[in-house]
Scaffold this active site. Structure first.
Site, PDB file in Angstrom:
ATOM      1  N   LYS A 203      48.164  35.145  42.497  1.00  0.00           N
ATOM      2  CA  LYS A 203      46.738  35.514  42.488  1.00  0.00           C
ATOM      3  C   LYS A 203      46.611  36.983  42.072  1.00  0.00           C
ATOM      4  O   LYS A 203      45.712  37.350  41.314  1.00  0.00           O
ATOM      5  CB  LYS A 203      46.140  35.277  43.877  1.00  0.00           C
ATOM      6  CG  LYS A 203      44.624  35.356  43.926  1.00  0.00           C
ATOM      7  CD  LYS A 203      44.093  36.743  44.190  1.00  0.00           C
ATOM      8  CE  LYS A 203      42.586  36.739  44.329  1.00  0.00           C
ATOM      9  NZ  LYS A 203      42.032  38.088  44.509  1.00  0.00           N
TER      10      LYS A 203
ATOM     11  N   HIS B 276      40.920  49.328  49.326  1.00  0.00           N
ATOM     12  CA  HIS B 276      39.739  48.461  49.321  1.00  0.00           C
ATOM     13  C   HIS B 276      38.618  49.109  50.111  1.00  0.00           C
ATOM     14  O   HIS B 276      37.464  49.139  49.686  1.00  0.00           O
ATOM     15  CB  HIS B 276      40.076  47.116  49.996  1.00  0.00           C
ATOM     16  CG  HIS B 276      40.526  46.079  49.040  1.00  0.00           C
ATOM     17  ND1 HIS B 276      39.687  45.177  48.486  1.00  0.00           N
ATOM     18  CD2 HIS B 276      41.746  45.811  48.532  1.00  0.00           C
ATOM     19  CE1 HIS B 276      40.364  44.382  47.674  1.00  0.00           C
ATOM     20  NE2 HIS B 276      41.617  44.754  47.688  1.00  0.00           N
TER      21      HIS B 276
HETATM   22  C1  MEV Z   1      44.227  40.638  46.231  1.00  0.00           C
HETATM   23  O1  MEV Z   1      43.174  40.346  45.355  1.00  0.00           O
HETATM   24  C2  MEV Z   1      45.561  40.396  45.563  1.00  0.00           C
HETATM   25  C3  MEV Z   1      46.772  40.545  46.478  1.00  0.00           C
HETATM   26  O2  MEV Z   1      46.637  39.707  47.609  1.00  0.00           O
HETATM   27  C4  MEV Z   1      47.983  40.146  45.669  1.00  0.00           C
HETATM   28  C5  MEV Z   1      49.260  40.056  46.461  1.00  0.00           C
HETATM   29  O3  MEV Z   1      49.213  39.808  47.684  1.00  0.00           O
HETATM   30  O4  MEV Z   1      50.320  40.207  45.841  1.00  0.00           O
HETATM   31  C6  MEV Z   1      46.910  41.936  46.975  1.00  0.00           C
END
Ligand code: MEV
Length: 429
Positions: free
Chosen positions: A263, A377
């Site tokens: 993702k 964030h």
């Molecule tokens: C958040 O949009 C994407 C992450 O969860 C990817 C990951 O965990 O490697 C930070």
């Protein structure tokens, strides 16, 4: 008296856009301000929007940003990204800086072949008929190519035919794969037209009945391979690099983690896909299928440490994109995005997207093994809250910083702070 509303609106699609909007506004009790907001089309001509999809009543703008620092195959790029999630663009730019050494990120994409599937049922002796199909390969290819003389003139077109016999719960099916070099198009239109055109011939050869005639988004002949290295200093030291490799190893061993890992990659890939008006669902579907190609869902990228102590990453995934035809052609902002990128071919666009995917992944893993993802964030979230609470200019940062410092990142508190600072400023002046 309560009159139940009906969503059955015959001929809705034929109405002028204004009228459709009026109906929806009445249905939902939209205020005149809300209606005006929907009518703001930004850089998109309402007529184009209306022709792109059905039942249009407005447009929804997303932020269009540019990631900096990208060096891919020895060339510098500014990368347009469209996404609703905070931190993604900053993270991509950050990781791109870590991967700039030498020629930067290396990305290779070769063939632009897509697969068109023709599904045949009611075929007797399917394995025998499969041989017959292959015997007619050239005829099938010729017929497919007659559908798209422009593609053929440019050097593309149908290249090969593969046949598979598959046992389904509805009996044996023959699935014919028409392999098409789609050059700089995403290819769905060309491939679907060809698949539909050759279906009657396949019925004649096999005596069966054609059912589905459609592209497969499992684009295994449109792979992008990406690799890059970062010095331990660039990522924050050997310890951080080791932990990134631990994170990579977990994704390799645990599908629950692999999905989120991927993702993160798609955060980057799809943001570029949106900016350039690609069919991002196709890219996502293909990416996940590829991740599961061995029967278990795996990460699309891996990280290791080489003998010199460099953190080295690789990524392999299908990326099906186009720079001609489809929405890319008609959406003026997508055309601007391509101009900013300076890419002329689907292949180069796919390479850039793959590179962004790997950088995005590095940024995510690095954040996860160090300060965690929430800090970045929350910083942006706090700023957003401050703006929503009415802060402007330097007050945005003042309010955001205070909320972060105090660990109270909430809208009501943002409002309270904005009012407090406004009062103080008012008293001073
Ligand atoms: C958040 O949009 C994407 C992450 O969860 C990817 C990951 O965990 O490697 C930070």
């Amino acid at each position: 008296m309560f009159v139940e509303r009906s969503s059955r609106i015959p001929g809705f699609y034929k109405l002028p856009m204004e009228e459709r909007l009026r109906i929806v506004a009445e249905w939902a009790g939209l205020t005149p301000e809300e209606v005006e907001l929907l009518k703001k089309f930004g850089g998109l001509d309402p007529k184009i929007a209306d022709a792109m999809i059905e039942n249009v009543i407005g447009a929804m703008p997303y932020p269009f940003a540019v990631a900096t620092n990208f060096r891919i195959n020895g060339r510098d790029y500014l990368v347009p990204m469209v996404i609703e999630e905070s931190s993604v663009v900053a993270a991509a730019s950050n990781a791109a800086k870590m991967l700039r050494e030498g020629d930067g990120i290396i990305a290779r994409c070769e063939r632009q072949y897509m697969i068109g599937q023709i599904h045949l049922m009611k075929v007797d002796a399917p394995r025998y008929k499969a041989m017959k199909i292959l015997e007619h390969k050239n005829e099938i290819i010729d017929l497919a190519n007659q559908q798209d003389p422009t593609l053929v003139k440019l050097g593309g077109g149908a290249r090969d035919v593969e046949v598979r016999v598959i046992e389904t719960r509805r009996g044996p099916a023959i699935v014919v794969h028409l392999i098409v070099d789609v050059l700089d198009a995403m290819g769905a239109n060309a491939v679907n037209t060809m698949a539909e055109a050759v279906a009657p011939l396949l019925e004649k050869i096999t005596g069966g009945e054609a059912r589905l005639k459609i592209i497969s988004n499992y684009a295994i002949y449109r792979l992008v391979r990406v690799w890059a290295r970062a010095s331990p200093e660039a990522v924050g030291g050997r310890d951080v690099a080791e932990k990134i490799v631990d994170a990579s190893a977990l994704a390799e061993a645990d599908p629950f983690r692999a999905v989120t890992h991927n993702k993160g990659i798609l955060n980057g890939v799809i943001a570029v896909a949106l900016a350039t008006a690609q069919d991002h669902r196709a890219i996502e579907a293909g990416a996940h299928a590829y991740a599961a190609r061995d029967g278990t869902y795996k990460p699309l990228s891996t990280w290791d440490i080489d003998r010199e102590g460099y953190l080295v990453g690789t990524l392999e995934m299908p990326i099906q994109v186009g720079v001609v035809g489809g929405a890319v052609k008609v959406h003026p902002i997508a055309r601007i995005a391509l101009k900013i990128l300076g890419v002329k071919t689907a292949r180069e666009l796919a390479e850039v997207m793959g590179a962004v995917g790997l950088a995005q992944n590095l940024a995510a893993l690095r954040a996860l093994v160090t300060e965690g993802i929430q800090r970045g964030h929350m910083r942006l979230h706090a700023k957003n809250l401050a703006i929503m609470a009415g802060a402007t200019g330097e007050l945005i940062d003042i309010v955001a910083e205070q909320m972060i410092r105090e660990g109270r990142i909430r809208f009501d508190y943002a409002k309270e702070l904005v009012e407090k600072y406004r009062r103080e400023l008012g008293q001073q002046s």
